[in-house]
Enzyme design. Sequence first.
Site, PDB file in Angstrom:
ATOM      1  N   ASP A  33     -22.354 -28.789  17.331  1.00  0.00           N
ATOM      2  CA  ASP A  33     -22.890 -29.503  18.483  1.00  0.00           C
ATOM      3  C   ASP A  33     -22.104 -29.018  19.683  1.00  0.00           C
ATOM      4  O   ASP A  33     -20.876 -28.927  19.645  1.00  0.00           O
ATOM      5  CB  ASP A  33     -22.787 -31.020  18.353  1.00  0.00           C
ATOM      6  CG  ASP A  33     -23.749 -31.672  19.339  1.00  0.00           C
ATOM      7  OD1 ASP A  33     -24.970 -31.505  19.173  1.00  0.00           O
ATOM      8  OD2 ASP A  33     -23.283 -32.302  20.304  1.00  0.00           O
TER       9      ASP A  33
ATOM     10  N   PHE B 151     -27.881 -16.874  25.385  1.00  0.00           N
ATOM     11  CA  PHE B 151     -28.929 -17.909  25.362  1.00  0.00           C
ATOM     12  C   PHE B 151     -28.485 -19.071  26.239  1.00  0.00           C
ATOM     13  O   PHE B 151     -27.377 -19.074  26.795  1.00  0.00           O
ATOM     14  CB  PHE B 151     -29.200 -18.359  23.919  1.00  0.00           C
ATOM     15  CG  PHE B 151     -28.080 -19.144  23.289  1.00  0.00           C
ATOM     16  CD1 PHE B 151     -26.950 -18.514  22.808  1.00  0.00           C
ATOM     17  CD2 PHE B 151     -28.138 -20.534  23.188  1.00  0.00           C
ATOM     18  CE1 PHE B 151     -25.903 -19.227  22.226  1.00  0.00           C
ATOM     19  CE2 PHE B 151     -27.112 -21.271  22.602  1.00  0.00           C
ATOM     20  CZ  PHE B 151     -25.993 -20.614  22.120  1.00  0.00           C
TER      21      PHE B 151
ATOM     22  N   LYS C 124     -27.731 -20.332  18.500  1.00  0.00           N
ATOM     23  CA  LYS C 124     -26.557 -20.774  17.730  1.00  0.00           C
ATOM     24  C   LYS C 124     -26.561 -20.159  16.339  1.00  0.00           C
ATOM     25  O   LYS C 124     -25.525 -19.738  15.833  1.00  0.00           O
ATOM     26  CB  LYS C 124     -26.619 -22.292  17.533  1.00  0.00           C
ATOM     27  CG  LYS C 124     -26.235 -23.099  18.696  1.00  0.00           C
ATOM     28  CD  LYS C 124     -26.185 -24.524  18.170  1.00  0.00           C
ATOM     29  CE  LYS C 124     -26.159 -25.542  19.232  1.00  0.00           C
ATOM     30  NZ  LYS C 124     -26.208 -26.880  18.624  1.00  0.00           N
TER      31      LYS C 124
HETATM   32  P1  IMP Z   1     -27.128 -29.126  20.936  1.00  0.00           P
HETATM   33  O1  IMP Z   1     -25.754 -28.805  20.410  1.00  0.00           O
HETATM   34  O2  IMP Z   1     -28.194 -28.790  19.963  1.00  0.00           O
HETATM   35  O3  IMP Z   1     -27.198 -30.518  21.461  1.00  0.00           O
HETATM   36  O4  IMP Z   1     -27.432 -28.161  22.157  1.00  0.00           O
HETATM   37  C1  IMP Z   1     -26.434 -27.677  22.979  1.00  0.00           C
HETATM   38  C2  IMP Z   1     -27.015 -26.918  24.133  1.00  0.00           C
HETATM   39  O5  IMP Z   1     -25.906 -26.422  24.880  1.00  0.00           O
HETATM   40  C3  IMP Z   1     -27.816 -25.682  23.733  1.00  0.00           C
HETATM   41  O6  IMP Z   1     -29.175 -25.933  23.671  1.00  0.00           O
HETATM   42  C4  IMP Z   1     -27.505 -24.707  24.851  1.00  0.00           C
HETATM   43  O7  IMP Z   1     -28.387 -24.867  25.902  1.00  0.00           O
HETATM   44  C5  IMP Z   1     -26.147 -25.128  25.360  1.00  0.00           C
HETATM   45  N1  IMP Z   1     -25.159 -24.203  24.823  1.00  0.00           N
HETATM   46  C6  IMP Z   1     -24.340 -24.401  23.766  1.00  0.00           C
HETATM   47  N2  IMP Z   1     -23.608 -23.319  23.523  1.00  0.00           N
HETATM   48  C7  IMP Z   1     -23.995 -22.403  24.420  1.00  0.00           C
HETATM   49  C8  IMP Z   1     -23.615 -21.060  24.630  1.00  0.00           C
HETATM   50  O8  IMP Z   1     -22.814 -20.448  23.918  1.00  0.00           O
HETATM   51  N3  IMP Z   1     -24.221 -20.450  25.661  1.00  0.00           N
HETATM   52  C9  IMP Z   1     -25.141 -21.048  26.456  1.00  0.00           C
HETATM   53  N4  IMP Z   1     -25.557 -22.293  26.281  1.00  0.00           N
HETATM   54  C10 IMP Z   1     -24.981 -22.955  25.268  1.00  0.00           C
END
Ligand code: IMP
Length: 214
Positions: A73, A162, A17
């Site tokens: 998020d 990712f 991110k």
């Molecule tokens: P959080 O927002 O930290 O709760 O994590 C969101 C999770 O969603 C990440 O760890 C990724 O595994 C997944 N995720 C969010 N955006 C993407 C993306 O652009 N590609 C692939 N996985 C994503």
Amino acid sequence: MRALDGTIVVASHNAGKLRELAELMAPFGIEARSAKDFGLPEPEETGTTFEENAYIKAFAAAKTTGLTALSDDSGLCVDALDGAPGVYTANWAERPDGTRDFMMAMEKTEKALSEKGAVTPADRTGRFVAVICLCYPDGEAEYFRGEAEGTLVWPPRGTDGFGYDPVFLPLGHERTFGEMSASEKHGWKPGHETALSHRARAFQAFARAKLGAA
Ligand code: IMP
């Protein structure tokens, strides 16, 4: 709406991110510093919506640093799984020792889909969602949401990106996010009409509202 100036703290420890947000911010000349630069801890994400979790992260960073903070998020919402993994997308990758394994998370998603008998692309629809929260040290916040529709493919394809990128085929495209270059996945530069990825779409809304982007 409050004006934005100077330095922004990006309230994230997620390398994927951070990289994408830095790429999206680069053309605007904002100084983006990461939560890691300030040694900020990762707050527990106890919310049940993307907005709540985005606020928890951005407010924690803004309060501690006294600077404007921006958080993301995000997650994957699969229709056949009633929107799961949703806000628990990162949790599905968690191993007992606290490390994250996204191959395991993609397998878990695939297992859940096959248990539902979801075989055709029409049965395997979903979307990536990203909510960007901009939060000031006094706690006032603004939200920008982006969504990218698509279908879940199996087996995973591609090594770029990712997280769940290798199993997400965006609507109208033949390659997964994992097979796309960063600029193709974002699908947007200032002056372009519409971004492709959920994060780029949320960022586009943010940049139009706060950075004077076209
Ligand atoms: P959080 O927002 O930290 O709760 O994590 C969101 C999770 O969603 C990440 O760890 C990724 O595994 C997944 N995720 C969010 N955006 C993407 C993306 O652009 N590609 C692939 N996985 C994503």
